[in-house]
Design an enzyme around this catalytic site. Structure first.
Site, PDB file in Angstrom:
ATOM      1  N   SER A  47       4.023 -27.785  16.162  1.00  0.00           N
ATOM      2  CA  SER A  47       3.548 -29.762  15.312  1.00  0.00           C
ATOM      3  C   SER A  47       4.444 -30.509  15.398  1.00  0.00           C
ATOM      4  O   SER A  47       5.684 -30.419  14.748  1.00  0.00           O
ATOM      5  CB  SER A  47       2.871 -29.519  13.990  1.00  0.00           C
ATOM      6  OG  SER A  47       1.114 -28.852  14.286  1.00  0.00           O
ATOM      7  N   HIS A  78      -0.179 -31.419  19.948  1.00  0.00           N
ATOM      8  CA  HIS A  78       0.431 -30.592  20.923  1.00  0.00           C
ATOM      9  C   HIS A  78      -0.170 -30.290  22.032  1.00  0.00           C
ATOM     10  O   HIS A  78      -1.641 -31.105  22.363  1.00  0.00           O
ATOM     11  CB  HIS A  78      -0.842 -29.452  20.486  1.00  0.00           C
ATOM     12  CG  HIS A  78      -0.296 -28.592  19.036  1.00  0.00           C
ATOM     13  ND1 HIS A  78       0.065 -27.473  18.714  1.00  0.00           N
ATOM     14  CD2 HIS A  78      -0.373 -29.085  17.671  1.00  0.00           C
ATOM     15  CE1 HIS A  78       0.663 -26.940  17.112  1.00  0.00           C
ATOM     16  NE2 HIS A  78      -0.165 -28.041  16.889  1.00  0.00           N
ATOM     17  N   HIS A 100      -5.000 -22.442  17.418  1.00  0.00           N
ATOM     18  CA  HIS A 100      -5.016 -21.546  16.163  1.00  0.00           C
ATOM     19  C   HIS A 100      -6.593 -20.071  15.730  1.00  0.00           C
ATOM     20  O   HIS A 100      -7.598 -21.621  16.362  1.00  0.00           O
ATOM     21  CB  HIS A 100      -5.124 -22.652  14.956  1.00  0.00           C
ATOM     22  CG  HIS A 100      -3.573 -23.166  15.331  1.00  0.00           C
ATOM     23  ND1 HIS A 100      -3.452 -24.335  15.944  1.00  0.00           N
ATOM     24  CD2 HIS A 100      -2.420 -23.437  14.426  1.00  0.00           C
ATOM     25  CE1 HIS A 100      -2.527 -25.309  16.166  1.00  0.00           C
ATOM     26  NE2 HIS A 100      -1.918 -24.505  15.280  1.00  0.00           N
ATOM     27  N   TYR A 102      -7.970 -21.785  12.966  1.00  0.00           N
ATOM     28  CA  TYR A 102      -9.427 -23.005  12.663  1.00  0.00           C
ATOM     29  C   TYR A 102      -9.645 -24.050  14.232  1.00  0.00           C
ATOM     30  O   TYR A 102      -9.951 -24.390  13.716  1.00  0.00           O
ATOM     31  CB  TYR A 102      -8.521 -24.123  11.441  1.00  0.00           C
ATOM     32  CG  TYR A 102      -7.553 -25.169  12.250  1.00  0.00           C
ATOM     33  CD1 TYR A 102      -7.664 -25.929  13.482  1.00  0.00           C
ATOM     34  CD2 TYR A 102      -6.511 -23.763  11.626  1.00  0.00           C
ATOM     35  CE1 TYR A 102      -6.482 -26.318  13.567  1.00  0.00           C
ATOM     36  CE2 TYR A 102      -4.843 -25.294  12.140  1.00  0.00           C
ATOM     37  CZ  TYR A 102      -5.193 -26.216  13.036  1.00  0.00           C
ATOM     38  OH  TYR A 102      -4.032 -26.674  13.731  1.00  0.00           O
ATOM     39  N   GLU A 103      -9.399 -23.743  14.654  1.00  0.00           N
ATOM     40  CA  GLU A 103     -10.125 -24.245  15.927  1.00  0.00           C
ATOM     41  C   GLU A 103     -10.896 -23.897  16.614  1.00  0.00           C
ATOM     42  O   GLU A 103     -11.945 -23.877  17.654  1.00  0.00           O
ATOM     43  CB  GLU A 103      -8.995 -24.408  17.309  1.00  0.00           C
ATOM     44  CG  GLU A 103      -7.583 -25.093  16.915  1.00  0.00           C
ATOM     45  CD  GLU A 103      -6.520 -24.908  18.449  1.00  0.00           C
ATOM     46  OE1 GLU A 103      -6.844 -25.596  19.015  1.00  0.00           O
ATOM     47  OE2 GLU A 103      -5.642 -24.294  18.288  1.00  0.00           O
ATOM     48  N   ALA A 130       5.822 -25.886  12.253  1.00  0.00           N
ATOM     49  CA  ALA A 130       5.441 -27.092  10.649  1.00  0.00           C
ATOM     50  C   ALA A 130       5.553 -26.280   9.368  1.00  0.00           C
ATOM     51  O   ALA A 130       4.190 -26.014   9.554  1.00  0.00           O
ATOM     52  CB  ALA A 130       4.968 -28.367  10.716  1.00  0.00           C
ATOM     53  N   MET A 233      -0.195 -22.047   8.489  1.00  0.00           N
ATOM     54  CA  MET A 233      -1.180 -21.961   9.899  1.00  0.00           C
ATOM     55  C   MET A 233      -1.275 -21.195  10.943  1.00  0.00           C
ATOM     56  O   MET A 233      -2.187 -21.102  11.867  1.00  0.00           O
ATOM     57  CB  MET A 233      -2.391 -23.034   9.639  1.00  0.00           C
ATOM     58  CG  MET A 233      -2.399 -23.663   8.746  1.00  0.00           C
ATOM     59  SD  MET A 233      -3.411 -25.346   8.693  1.00  0.00           S
ATOM     60  CE  MET A 233      -3.807 -26.121   7.081  1.00  0.00           C
ATOM     61  N   SER A 234      -0.506 -20.699  11.216  1.00  0.00           N
ATOM     62  CA  SER A 234       0.188 -20.628  12.752  1.00  0.00           C
ATOM     63  C   SER A 234       1.361 -18.937  12.793  1.00  0.00           C
ATOM     64  O   SER A 234       1.722 -18.737  11.368  1.00  0.00           O
ATOM     65  CB  SER A 234       0.910 -21.458  13.442  1.00  0.00           C
ATOM     66  OG  SER A 234       2.309 -22.242  12.876  1.00  0.00           O
ATOM     67  N   ASN A 257       6.300 -31.051   4.549  1.00  0.00           N
ATOM     68  CA  ASN A 257       6.069 -31.306   3.001  1.00  0.00           C
ATOM     69  C   ASN A 257       6.093 -30.812   2.188  1.00  0.00           C
ATOM     70  O   ASN A 257       5.925 -29.060   2.542  1.00  0.00           O
ATOM     71  CB  ASN A 257       4.429 -31.950   3.503  1.00  0.00           C
ATOM     72  CG  ASN A 257       3.176 -30.326   3.913  1.00  0.00           C
ATOM     73  OD1 ASN A 257       3.880 -30.179   4.690  1.00  0.00           O
ATOM     74  ND2 ASN A 257       2.141 -29.398   2.683  1.00  0.00           N
ATOM     75  N   HIS A 271      -1.825 -34.447   7.722  1.00  0.00           N
ATOM     76  CA  HIS A 271      -1.065 -33.896   8.974  1.00  0.00           C
ATOM     77  C   HIS A 271      -0.291 -35.260  10.001  1.00  0.00           C
ATOM     78  O   HIS A 271       0.647 -34.892  10.651  1.00  0.00           O
ATOM     79  CB  HIS A 271      -2.346 -33.730  10.060  1.00  0.00           C
ATOM     80  CG  HIS A 271      -2.124 -33.168  11.195  1.00  0.00           C
ATOM     81  ND1 HIS A 271      -0.974 -31.616  11.200  1.00  0.00           N
ATOM     82  CD2 HIS A 271      -1.980 -33.573  12.769  1.00  0.00           C
ATOM     83  CE1 HIS A 271      -0.928 -31.273  12.607  1.00  0.00           C
ATOM     84  NE2 HIS A 271      -1.613 -32.008  13.930  1.00  0.00           N
TER      85      HIS A 271
END
Length: 303
Positions: A47, A78, A100, A102-103, A130, A233-234, A257, A271
């Site tokens: 990201s 992306h 990902h 979550y997609e 990220a 998440m990746s 973060n 995000h």
């Protein structure tokens, strides 16, 4: 009633999410007919880090939607392009955007590009992401060299290698104690010192969660107790498949973060802040990656 094939595990029923060797080869063969580039290095942009692809010279780019069998990237930050070109003279292929869990894609689908990389001739994969910092010594803008990972979804069986194994890709039970190439980690540390990045170049353990919701305070506290330095998440699923295919892996997390572990804190992860932090440190991240790539030799050594 569905009857499983006799040659498969009696509890496994093939579904459209199970991508065969032939599916991956068809994608790779299509790409090889569209470009003369024969990449030895594959790069995955996280990201806000899609600018890595812009470093490539003599570019030939394809939108994901035009590539057979490829999913499409749906996340802001992306771009959704596969870019071929050279970086410091090395033939590369770069994913400008990834996929990902979550997609909504099956885990075998989001890791398809790693198998395609292998069939294109890629020997080394460089993966960026990220991530939220859990290590108390980390600051926003730090770059973490990933030395190991925790595949938390994998504890519940969500592993990209679940299902029938095709020996043309790799063995049934691949070792993961050497998932992240130690020579490349050392090289990156040396390059980082040469570039003057010593103050913000770290190393640590990355943990993947399913997302898309950010972690709760209790979850962050638990992960910290487990020895996790950064969470995202990746990456991990891509690493598992890349190693299954015999490719070397080098991975970086940009700390965009800091995870919230205090119930009195007013901080909230979002995000937009992730993308902003990515933009602020993008130039140094790109310089580090390109310098490491420059010193990777085709025989999988480095100089």
């Amino acid at each position: 009633m569905l009857i499983p094939h006799a040659n498969l595990c009696p509890f496994f029923v093939p579904t459209p999410s199970s991508l065969s060797y032939e599916d991956c080869k068809a994608t790779a063969d299509w790409l090889l007919t569209q470009t003369d580039m024969r990449p030895t290095v594959g790069i995955v942009c996280g990201s806000g880090l899609g600018g890595l692809a812009d470093l490539l010279k003599d570019q030939v780019a394809f939108n994901y939607e035009d590539i057979p069998n490829f999913p499409q990237s749906t996340v802001h930050g992306h771009a959704g392009r596969l870019v071929f070109g050279t970086m410091k003279g090395k033939p590369c292929v770069c994913m400008q955007g990834r996929f990902h869990l979550y997609e909504g894609y099956p885990i075998q689908k989001i890791t398809l590009p790693m198998r395609v990389f292998k069939l294109l001739g890629v020997q080394t994969v460089v993966i960026t992401n990220a991530a939220g910092g859990l290590n108390q010594d980390f600051k926003v803008g730090d770059i973490m060299i990933i030395k190991d990972h925790i595949n938390l979804p994998g504890f519940a069986g969500n592993n990209p290698l679940v299902g029938p194994n095709d020996e043309r890709f790799g063995v049934r039970f691949p070792c993961m104690s050497d998932a992240y190439d130690r020579d490349l980690q050392q090289l990156a540390m040396e390059v980082g010192q040469e570039l003057g990045y010593g103050d913000f170049l770290k190393e640590g353990v990355y943990c993947v969660l399913g997302g898309p919701s950010f972690e709760t305070i209790a979850e962050c506290r638990m992960l910290h107790l487990l020895g996790v330095d950064a969470v995202g998440m990746s990456t991990v699923h891509e690493v598992i498949v890349a190693r299954h295919c015999g490719m070397r892996v080098f991975a970086l997390s940009l700390i965009t973060n800091l995870a919230v572990t205090d119930y009195d804190s007013e901080e909230k992860a979002n995000h937009e802040d992730v993308l902003q932090a990515g933009n602020q440190r993008a130039e140094q991240m790109e310089q580090l990656v390109s310098s490491v790539v420059n010193r990777i030799e085709p025989n999988n050594n480095y100089i």
